[in-house]
Design an enzyme around this catalytic site. Structure first.
Site, mmCIF file in Angstrom:
data_model
loop_
_atom_site.group_PDB
_atom_site.id
_atom_site.type_symbol
_atom_site.label_atom_id
_atom_site.label_comp_id
_atom_site.label_asym_id
_atom_site.label_seq_id
_atom_site.Cartn_x
_atom_site.Cartn_y
_atom_site.Cartn_z
ATOM 1 N N ASN A 154 -40.052 29.661 -51.899
ATOM 2 C CA ASN A 154 -38.956 29.507 -50.947
ATOM 3 C C ASN A 154 -38.077 28.378 -51.470
ATOM 4 O OD1 ASN A 154 -37.255 28.974 -48.819
ATOM 5 N ND2 ASN A 154 -38.854 28.250 -47.420
ATOM 6 N N LYS A 172 -35.321 27.350 -50.307
ATOM 7 C CA LYS A 172 -34.602 26.628 -49.243
ATOM 8 C C LYS A 172 -33.115 26.470 -49.645
ATOM 9 C CE LYS A 172 -38.946 24.625 -47.827
ATOM 10 N NZ LYS A 172 -39.683 23.516 -47.240
ATOM 11 N N HIS A 215 -39.183 30.368 -40.187
ATOM 12 C CA HIS A 215 -39.670 29.176 -40.907
ATOM 13 C C HIS A 215 -39.567 27.963 -39.969
ATOM 14 C CE1 HIS A 215 -39.898 25.888 -43.763
ATOM 15 N NE2 HIS A 215 -40.476 26.743 -44.596
ATOM 16 N N GLU A 264 -38.488 25.096 -40.374
ATOM 17 C CA GLU A 264 -37.199 24.393 -40.431
ATOM 18 C C GLU A 264 -36.162 25.113 -39.573
ATOM 19 O OE1 GLU A 264 -37.100 24.313 -44.691
ATOM 20 O OE2 GLU A 264 -38.732 22.860 -44.665
ATOM 21 N N GLU A 275 -47.967 27.651 -42.106
ATOM 22 C CA GLU A 275 -47.417 26.432 -42.691
ATOM 23 C C GLU A 275 -47.498 25.311 -41.661
ATOM 24 O OE1 GLU A 275 -44.510 27.455 -46.116
ATOM 25 O OE2 GLU A 275 -43.374 27.425 -44.261
ATOM 26 N N GLY A 296 -43.365 19.591 -47.427
ATOM 27 C CA GLY A 296 -42.513 18.627 -48.117
ATOM 28 C C GLY A 296 -43.017 17.193 -48.006
ATOM 29 N N SER A 331 -46.897 21.886 -49.265
ATOM 30 C CA SER A 331 -47.283 21.059 -50.417
ATOM 31 C C SER A 331 -48.270 21.736 -51.364
ATOM 32 C CB SER A 331 -47.814 19.701 -49.948
ATOM 33 O OG SER A 331 -46.814 19.004 -49.231
HETATM 34 P P1 13P Z 1 -43.271 22.512 -49.769
HETATM 35 O O1 13P Z 1 -44.085 23.360 -50.703
HETATM 36 O O2 13P Z 1 -42.122 21.827 -50.431
HETATM 37 O O3 13P Z 1 -44.144 21.601 -48.958
HETATM 38 O O4 13P Z 1 -42.574 23.519 -48.718
HETATM 39 C C1 13P Z 1 -43.364 24.436 -48.069
HETATM 40 C C2 13P Z 1 -42.502 25.399 -47.353
HETATM 41 O O5 13P Z 1 -41.899 25.080 -46.357
HETATM 42 C C3 13P Z 1 -42.377 26.747 -47.916
HETATM 43 O O6 13P Z 1 -41.736 27.607 -47.029
#
Ligand code: 13P
Length: 252
Positions: free
Chosen positions: A9, A11, A95, A97, A167, A173, A212
């Site tokens: 992803n 983003k 997601h 976010e 997640e 992150g 992560s």
């Molecule tokens: P990270 O791997 O950067 O922690 O992000 C995970 C994520 O949100 C994937 O959709």
């Protein structure tokens, strides 16, 4: 047997040229991989160009979002057919976010999931608890509600095609991965809830872990019986580390 799925992803990262350059490097490095399905989710603006690059390869592409209406006066939104038109076979839905910054709820997740499935896009539906929820011991209630409401009303076939991504919000992150045991505990619970609603589809549905994931922790995570793949943010942005993730079983 569920085929593992390793998904990147990206983003809100990468211009079209940057995206295409990573895909070019990735494509040749994973050309011989057939036991892991590979998915990339670039930004909307790069989808068309990335699709031209991955055509005929073993890499699939997905969008990071979609809207549930088919067309009309919805400025700034992208319809399921538009997503499909760029060559996507997958789409991320709900997601954390999007839930956190753009007001998505289990109800909108459900509308998006059903709209995706209606046009044969495979939704990757994201669920997960915040740190406050984990610390208040409500993780399982939160996940149960996200599954029950977010995935309500699917046919048995749709339920088995759908992909779930667990997640934990506190692991995204932050460099703070859930331990393989923590992830397995929740993912087994997801499958149990799924079995109560969708019976046999629970054996087929792929449940990814995200938060992560990196080349150093992927193989321990992937050894867990209910982890069928990864949804990877940061470590998917460069070809070198994403290739290592895709090749986790070869490397270990
Ligand atoms: P990270 O791997 O950067 O922690 O992000 C995970 C994520 O949100 C994937 O959709």
């Amino acid at each position: 047997m569920r085929k593992p799925l390793m998904a990147g992803n990206w983003k809100m990262n990468k211009t079209i040229l940057e995206a295409v350059s990573v895909v070019k490097a990735l494509k040749s490095a994973v050309a011989d991989i057939s036991d892991v399905e590979i998915l990339l989710c670039p930004s909307f603006t790069a989808l068309y160009a990335v699709n031209n690059e991955v055509k005929g390869s073993n890499i699939s592409i997905g969008a990071q979002n979609l809207f549930w209406e088919t067309k009309g006066a919805f400025t700034g939104e992208v319809s399921p057919a538009m997503v499909k038109d760029t060559g996507c076979s997958y789409v991320l839905v709900g997601h954390s976010e999007r839930r956190q910054y753009f007001g998505e709820t289990n109800e909108t997740v459900n509308k998006k999931t059903r709209a995706a499935l209606a046009i044969d896009l495979i939704p990757v539906v994201c669920v997960g608890e915040t740190l406050a929820e984990r610390e208040s011991n409500v993780t399982f209630q939160i996940i149960e509600k996200q599954i029950e409401e977010g995935l309500a009303g699917l046919t048995p076939k749709q339920a088995s095609l759908t992909v779930i991504a667990y997640e934990p919000v506190w692991a995204i992150g932050t460099g703070k991965t859930a331990t393989p045991e923590q992830a397995q505990e929740v993912q087994a619970f997801v499958r149990k809830i799924y079995a109560q609603i969708y019976r046999e589809a629970a054996d087929k549905v792929r449940i990814l872990y995200g938060g992560s994931v990196n080349p150093g922790n992927v193989s321990e995570l992937m050894k867990q019986p209910d982890i069928d793949g990864g949804l990877v943010g940061g470590a998917s942005l460069e070809a070198e580390s994403f290739v290592k993730l895709v090749k986790y079983s070869v490397a270990n």
